[in-house]
Write a protein that holds these residues in place. Structure first.
Motif, PDB file in Angstrom:
ATOM      1  N   CYS A  32      44.579  35.398  37.437  1.00  0.00           N
ATOM      2  CA  CYS A  32      43.058  35.552  36.990  1.00  0.00           C
ATOM      3  C   CYS A  32      42.943  35.917  35.587  1.00  0.00           C
ATOM      4  O   CYS A  32      43.858  36.515  35.148  1.00  0.00           O
ATOM      5  CB  CYS A  32      42.543  36.634  38.074  1.00  0.00           C
ATOM      6  SG  CYS A  32      40.952  37.324  37.763  1.00  0.00           S
ATOM      7  N   HIS A  64      40.829  37.827  34.433  1.00  0.00           N
ATOM      8  CA  HIS A  64      40.508  39.252  34.201  1.00  0.00           C
ATOM      9  C   HIS A  64      41.718  40.147  33.815  1.00  0.00           C
ATOM     10  O   HIS A  64      41.573  40.417  32.529  1.00  0.00           O
ATOM     11  CB  HIS A  64      40.064  39.805  35.319  1.00  0.00           C
ATOM     12  CG  HIS A  64      39.483  41.344  35.390  1.00  0.00           C
ATOM     13  ND1 HIS A  64      39.509  42.047  36.458  1.00  0.00           N
ATOM     14  CD2 HIS A  64      39.180  42.186  33.978  1.00  0.00           C
ATOM     15  CE1 HIS A  64      39.044  43.525  36.066  1.00  0.00           C
ATOM     16  NE2 HIS A  64      38.830  43.423  34.827  1.00  0.00           N
ATOM     17  N   VAL A  65      42.602  40.407  34.563  1.00  0.00           N
ATOM     18  CA  VAL A  65      44.024  41.117  33.946  1.00  0.00           C
ATOM     19  C   VAL A  65      45.000  40.354  34.643  1.00  0.00           C
ATOM     20  O   VAL A  65      46.156  41.027  34.529  1.00  0.00           O
ATOM     21  CB  VAL A  65      43.835  42.632  34.574  1.00  0.00           C
ATOM     22  CG1 VAL A  65      43.038  43.283  33.803  1.00  0.00           C
ATOM     23  CG2 VAL A  65      43.751  42.812  35.824  1.00  0.00           C
ATOM     24  N   ASN A 101      45.886  39.126  37.640  1.00  0.00           N
ATOM     25  CA  ASN A 101      46.572  39.167  39.046  1.00  0.00           C
ATOM     26  C   ASN A 101      46.402  37.815  39.651  1.00  0.00           C
ATOM     27  O   ASN A 101      45.537  36.943  39.317  1.00  0.00           O
ATOM     28  CB  ASN A 101      45.732  40.169  39.757  1.00  0.00           C
ATOM     29  CG  ASN A 101      46.273  41.683  39.319  1.00  0.00           C
ATOM     30  OD1 ASN A 101      47.252  41.974  38.949  1.00  0.00           O
ATOM     31  ND2 ASN A 101      45.146  42.582  39.891  1.00  0.00           N
ATOM     32  N   CYS A 111      38.541  36.126  43.482  1.00  0.00           N
ATOM     33  CA  CYS A 111      39.600  36.629  43.229  1.00  0.00           C
ATOM     34  C   CYS A 111      39.676  38.131  43.995  1.00  0.00           C
ATOM     35  O   CYS A 111      38.818  38.862  44.208  1.00  0.00           O
ATOM     36  CB  CYS A 111      39.780  37.349  41.650  1.00  0.00           C
ATOM     37  SG  CYS A 111      41.139  38.100  41.114  1.00  0.00           S
ATOM     38  N   TRP A 131      41.201  40.804  43.696  1.00  0.00           N
ATOM     39  CA  TRP A 131      41.429  42.308  43.163  1.00  0.00           C
ATOM     40  C   TRP A 131      39.858  42.741  42.660  1.00  0.00           C
ATOM     41  O   TRP A 131      39.673  44.019  43.261  1.00  0.00           O
ATOM     42  CB  TRP A 131      42.365  41.973  41.839  1.00  0.00           C
ATOM     43  CG  TRP A 131      43.555  41.328  42.234  1.00  0.00           C
ATOM     44  CD1 TRP A 131      44.087  40.290  42.678  1.00  0.00           C
ATOM     45  CD2 TRP A 131      44.783  42.347  42.848  1.00  0.00           C
ATOM     46  NE1 TRP A 131      45.238  40.264  43.061  1.00  0.00           N
ATOM     47  CE2 TRP A 131      45.812  41.378  43.062  1.00  0.00           C
ATOM     48  CE3 TRP A 131      44.855  43.420  42.919  1.00  0.00           C
ATOM     49  CZ2 TRP A 131      46.887  41.776  43.789  1.00  0.00           C
ATOM     50  CZ3 TRP A 131      46.176  43.924  43.179  1.00  0.00           C
ATOM     51  CH2 TRP A 131      47.019  43.405  43.874  1.00  0.00           C
ATOM     52  N   HIS A 132      39.374  42.058  41.753  1.00  0.00           N
ATOM     53  CA  HIS A 132      38.015  42.789  41.375  1.00  0.00           C
ATOM     54  C   HIS A 132      36.896  41.583  41.527  1.00  0.00           C
ATOM     55  O   HIS A 132      35.829  42.085  40.933  1.00  0.00           O
ATOM     56  CB  HIS A 132      38.117  43.234  40.004  1.00  0.00           C
ATOM     57  CG  HIS A 132      39.311  43.967  39.684  1.00  0.00           C
ATOM     58  ND1 HIS A 132      40.605  43.254  39.244  1.00  0.00           N
ATOM     59  CD2 HIS A 132      39.800  45.145  40.268  1.00  0.00           C
ATOM     60  CE1 HIS A 132      41.435  43.996  39.149  1.00  0.00           C
ATOM     61  NE2 HIS A 132      40.841  45.559  39.685  1.00  0.00           N
ATOM     62  N   GLY A 133      36.854  40.760  42.278  1.00  0.00           N
ATOM     63  CA  GLY A 133      35.697  39.753  42.611  1.00  0.00           C
ATOM     64  C   GLY A 133      35.482  38.801  41.557  1.00  0.00           C
ATOM     65  O   GLY A 133      34.237  38.076  41.727  1.00  0.00           O
ATOM     66  N   TRP A 134      36.035  38.362  40.675  1.00  0.00           N
ATOM     67  CA  TRP A 134      35.886  37.295  39.767  1.00  0.00           C
ATOM     68  C   TRP A 134      35.702  36.138  40.339  1.00  0.00           C
ATOM     69  O   TRP A 134      36.650  35.721  41.198  1.00  0.00           O
ATOM     70  CB  TRP A 134      36.773  37.432  38.575  1.00  0.00           C
ATOM     71  CG  TRP A 134      36.376  38.433  37.271  1.00  0.00           C
ATOM     72  CD1 TRP A 134      36.049  39.531  37.480  1.00  0.00           C
ATOM     73  CD2 TRP A 134      36.580  38.205  35.939  1.00  0.00           C
ATOM     74  NE1 TRP A 134      35.857  40.096  36.446  1.00  0.00           N
ATOM     75  CE2 TRP A 134      36.569  39.562  35.617  1.00  0.00           C
ATOM     76  CE3 TRP A 134      37.205  37.313  35.176  1.00  0.00           C
ATOM     77  CZ2 TRP A 134      36.638  39.658  34.174  1.00  0.00           C
ATOM     78  CZ3 TRP A 134      37.415  37.507  33.763  1.00  0.00           C
ATOM     79  CH2 TRP A 134      36.925  38.727  33.326  1.00  0.00           C
TER      80      TRP A 134
HETATM   81  S1  FES Z   1      42.353  40.435  38.333  1.00  0.00           S
HETATM   82 FE1  FES Z   1      40.849  38.905  39.277  1.00  0.00          FE
HETATM   83  S2  FES Z   1      39.086  40.195  39.238  1.00  0.00           S
HETATM   84 FE2  FES Z   1      40.353  41.497  38.561  1.00  0.00          FE
END
Ligand code: FES
Length: 106
Positions: free
Chosen positions: A43, A45-46, A48, A62, A64-67
């Motif tokens: 991802c 984002h960070v 994951n 995603c 983890w945080h929804g992206w």
């Molecule tokens: S790691 Fe995918 S939205 Fe944060």
């Protein structure tokens, strides 16, 4: 460019992705209503993995945080529109096997 066998078609779950490795590359393969799609399994984002994200309307969210990403184009979908997203890879099958086209060095 070269084609690499990455898994069996029967490995792919219907509503989520399947993680594979090609050299150093971590890739997620998805079966979207019979269409095979592959994107980087990292991802933006960070970083994951997204292979366990839910798939809906050709997009993965995603876990983890929804992206959210369009699995055909890799684009990152935001409330403001589309942004640069994940690298996509050509995918094909050969009998029971799934192949991904990657650079020779991968
Ligand atoms: S790691 Fe995918 S939205 Fe944060």
């Amino acid at each position: 460019m070269t084609w690499r066998v990455v898994c069996k078609r029967s490995d792919l779950p219907g509503s989520r992705g399947w993680p594979v490795r090609v050299g150093a590359a971590s890739i997620a393969v998805f079966d979207v209503d019979g269409e095979l799609l592959a994107v980087d399994n990292e991802c933006r984002h960070v970083g994951n993995p997204i292979d366990d994200g839910l798939v809906d309307s050709g997009c993965v969210t995603c876990p983890w945080h929804g992206w959210r990403y369009d699995l055909r184009t890799g684009e990152h979908l935001t409330m403001f529109g589309r942004r640069r997203g994940l690298r996509t890879y050509p995918v094909r099958t050969d009998g029971d096997y799934v192949l991904i086209e990657v650079e020779e060095a991968e």
